[in-house]
Design a protein around this motif. Sequence first.
Motif, mmCIF file in Angstrom:
data_model
loop_
_atom_site.group_PDB
_atom_site.id
_atom_site.type_symbol
_atom_site.label_atom_id
_atom_site.label_comp_id
_atom_site.label_asym_id
_atom_site.label_seq_id
_atom_site.Cartn_x
_atom_site.Cartn_y
_atom_site.Cartn_z
ATOM 1 N N ASP A 9 0.815 -1.217 0.000
ATOM 2 C CA ASP A 9 0.000 0.000 0.000
ATOM 3 C C ASP A 9 0.850 1.270 0.000
ATOM 4 O O ASP A 9 0.405 2.315 -0.474
ATOM 5 N N TYR A 10 2.067 1.194 0.522
ATOM 6 C CA TYR A 10 2.925 2.375 0.592
ATOM 7 C C TYR A 10 3.869 2.510 -0.600
ATOM 8 O O TYR A 10 4.633 3.465 -0.661
ATOM 9 N N LEU A 11 3.794 1.577 -1.527
ATOM 10 C CA LEU A 11 4.592 1.700 -2.746
ATOM 11 C C LEU A 11 3.977 2.749 -3.667
ATOM 12 O O LEU A 11 2.758 2.896 -3.712
ATOM 13 N N PRO A 12 4.807 3.445 -4.442
ATOM 14 C CA PRO A 12 4.256 4.316 -5.484
ATOM 15 C C PRO A 12 3.462 3.469 -6.488
ATOM 16 O O PRO A 12 3.739 2.273 -6.659
ATOM 17 N N PHE A 13 2.520 4.079 -7.165
ATOM 18 C CA PHE A 13 1.617 3.345 -8.049
ATOM 19 C C PHE A 13 2.359 2.538 -9.106
ATOM 20 O O PHE A 13 2.015 1.385 -9.371
ATOM 21 N N ASP A 14 3.388 3.123 -9.741
ATOM 22 C CA ASP A 14 4.098 2.384 -10.785
ATOM 23 C C ASP A 14 4.815 1.168 -10.215
ATOM 24 O O ASP A 14 4.877 0.119 -10.851
ATOM 25 N N GLN A 15 5.315 1.247 -8.990
ATOM 26 C CA GLN A 15 5.957 0.092 -8.371
ATOM 27 C C GLN A 15 4.920 -0.948 -7.943
ATOM 28 O O GLN A 15 5.210 -2.150 -7.971
ATOM 29 N N GLN A 16 3.736 -0.513 -7.579
ATOM 30 C CA GLN A 16 2.665 -1.471 -7.289
ATOM 31 C C GLN A 16 2.356 -2.288 -8.545
ATOM 32 O O GLN A 16 2.162 -3.502 -8.480
ATOM 33 N N GLN A 17 2.309 -1.622 -9.698
ATOM 34 C CA GLN A 17 2.033 -2.317 -10.947
ATOM 35 C C GLN A 17 3.164 -3.288 -11.301
ATOM 36 O O GLN A 17 2.906 -4.399 -11.759
ATOM 37 N N CYS A 18 4.399 -2.869 -11.087
ATOM 38 C CA CYS A 18 5.546 -3.748 -11.347
ATOM 39 C C CYS A 18 5.466 -4.981 -10.456
ATOM 40 O O CYS A 18 5.643 -6.117 -10.920
ATOM 41 N N PHE A 19 5.180 -4.769 -9.192
ATOM 42 C CA PHE A 19 5.076 -5.880 -8.242
ATOM 43 C C PHE A 19 3.947 -6.835 -8.647
ATOM 44 O O PHE A 19 4.126 -8.049 -8.687
ATOM 45 N N SER A 20 2.804 -6.291 -8.957
ATOM 46 C CA SER A 20 1.646 -7.108 -9.324
ATOM 47 C C SER A 20 1.881 -7.910 -10.599
ATOM 48 O O SER A 20 1.413 -9.042 -10.720
ATOM 49 N N SER A 21 2.617 -7.341 -11.535
ATOM 50 C CA SER A 21 2.868 -8.054 -12.789
ATOM 51 C C SER A 21 3.708 -9.308 -12.568
ATOM 52 O O SER A 21 3.649 -10.244 -13.367
ATOM 53 N N CYS A 22 4.470 -9.354 -11.496
ATOM 54 C CA CYS A 22 5.288 -10.543 -11.204
ATOM 55 C C CYS A 22 4.411 -11.752 -10.867
ATOM 56 O O CYS A 22 4.870 -12.899 -10.972
ATOM 57 N N ALA A 23 3.164 -11.517 -10.514
ATOM 58 C CA ALA A 23 2.249 -12.622 -10.216
ATOM 59 C C ALA A 23 1.898 -13.417 -11.472
ATOM 60 O O ALA A 23 1.355 -14.518 -11.372
ATOM 61 N N LEU A 24 2.209 -12.902 -12.649
ATOM 62 C CA LEU A 24 1.946 -13.611 -13.893
ATOM 63 C C LEU A 24 2.932 -14.752 -14.123
ATOM 64 O O LEU A 24 2.684 -15.619 -14.945
ATOM 65 N N PHE A 25 4.048 -14.736 -13.405
ATOM 66 C CA PHE A 25 5.059 -15.777 -13.540
ATOM 67 C C PHE A 25 4.767 -16.904 -12.562
ATOM 68 O O PHE A 25 4.256 -16.666 -11.465
ATOM 69 N N PRO A 26 5.131 -18.146 -12.915
ATOM 70 C CA PRO A 26 4.989 -19.251 -11.960
ATOM 71 C C PRO A 26 5.843 -18.993 -10.717
ATOM 72 O O PRO A 26 6.821 -18.240 -10.763
ATOM 73 N N GLU A 27 5.500 -19.630 -9.631
ATOM 74 C CA GLU A 27 6.140 -19.372 -8.339
ATOM 75 C C GLU A 27 7.663 -19.467 -8.368
ATOM 76 O O GLU A 27 8.347 -18.615 -7.819
ATOM 77 N N ASP A 28 8.219 -20.478 -8.979
ATOM 78 C CA ASP A 28 9.667 -20.670 -8.962
ATOM 79 C C ASP A 28 10.347 -20.243 -10.257
ATOM 80 O O ASP A 28 11.463 -20.668 -10.541
ATOM 81 N N TYR A 29 9.689 -19.407 -11.037
ATOM 82 C CA TYR A 29 10.241 -18.977 -12.313
ATOM 83 C C TYR A 29 11.493 -18.130 -12.075
ATOM 84 O O TYR A 29 11.486 -17.216 -11.252
ATOM 85 N N MET A 30 12.551 -18.469 -12.786
ATOM 86 C CA MET A 30 13.800 -17.714 -12.673
ATOM 87 C C MET A 30 13.924 -16.806 -13.899
ATOM 88 O O MET A 30 14.145 -17.276 -15.011
ATOM 89 N N PHE A 31 13.757 -15.516 -13.708
ATOM 90 C CA PHE A 31 13.914 -14.567 -14.801
ATOM 91 C C PHE A 31 15.135 -13.719 -14.502
ATOM 92 O O PHE A 31 15.544 -13.588 -13.352
ATOM 93 N N ASP A 32 15.712 -13.138 -15.552
ATOM 94 C CA ASP A 32 16.811 -12.229 -15.280
ATOM 95 C C ASP A 32 16.287 -10.799 -15.275
ATOM 96 O O ASP A 32 15.169 -10.518 -15.708
ATOM 97 N N ARG A 33 17.090 -9.951 -14.762
ATOM 98 C CA ARG A 33 16.726 -8.537 -14.564
ATOM 99 C C ARG A 33 16.236 -7.901 -15.859
ATOM 100 O O ARG A 33 15.196 -7.247 -15.887
#
Length: 68
Positions: A9-33
């Motif tokens: 809730d205390y993240l800026p809106f754009d960082q909230q969106q970045c965080f939420s988009s990570c839910a599209l990946f499987p739990e143990d998915y290894m992505f690079d930066r």
Amino acid sequence: MPALKLSYDYLPFDQQQCFSSCALFPEDYMFDREELIHFWIGLEIIHPDHRIKRIEDIGCNNLNDLVN
């Protein structure tokens, strides 16, 4: 979960969106930066700041903030 929600809730809106988009990946998915940053760019979650930074640098800063 309540502590995570409070932090979210205390993240800026754009960082909230970045965080939420990570839910599209499987739990143990290894992505690079760079893959994740380009994913955010493709979703138009992050936008370029023509005056100061490249869009990739903004994405990198967002990722660093989320990891911290």
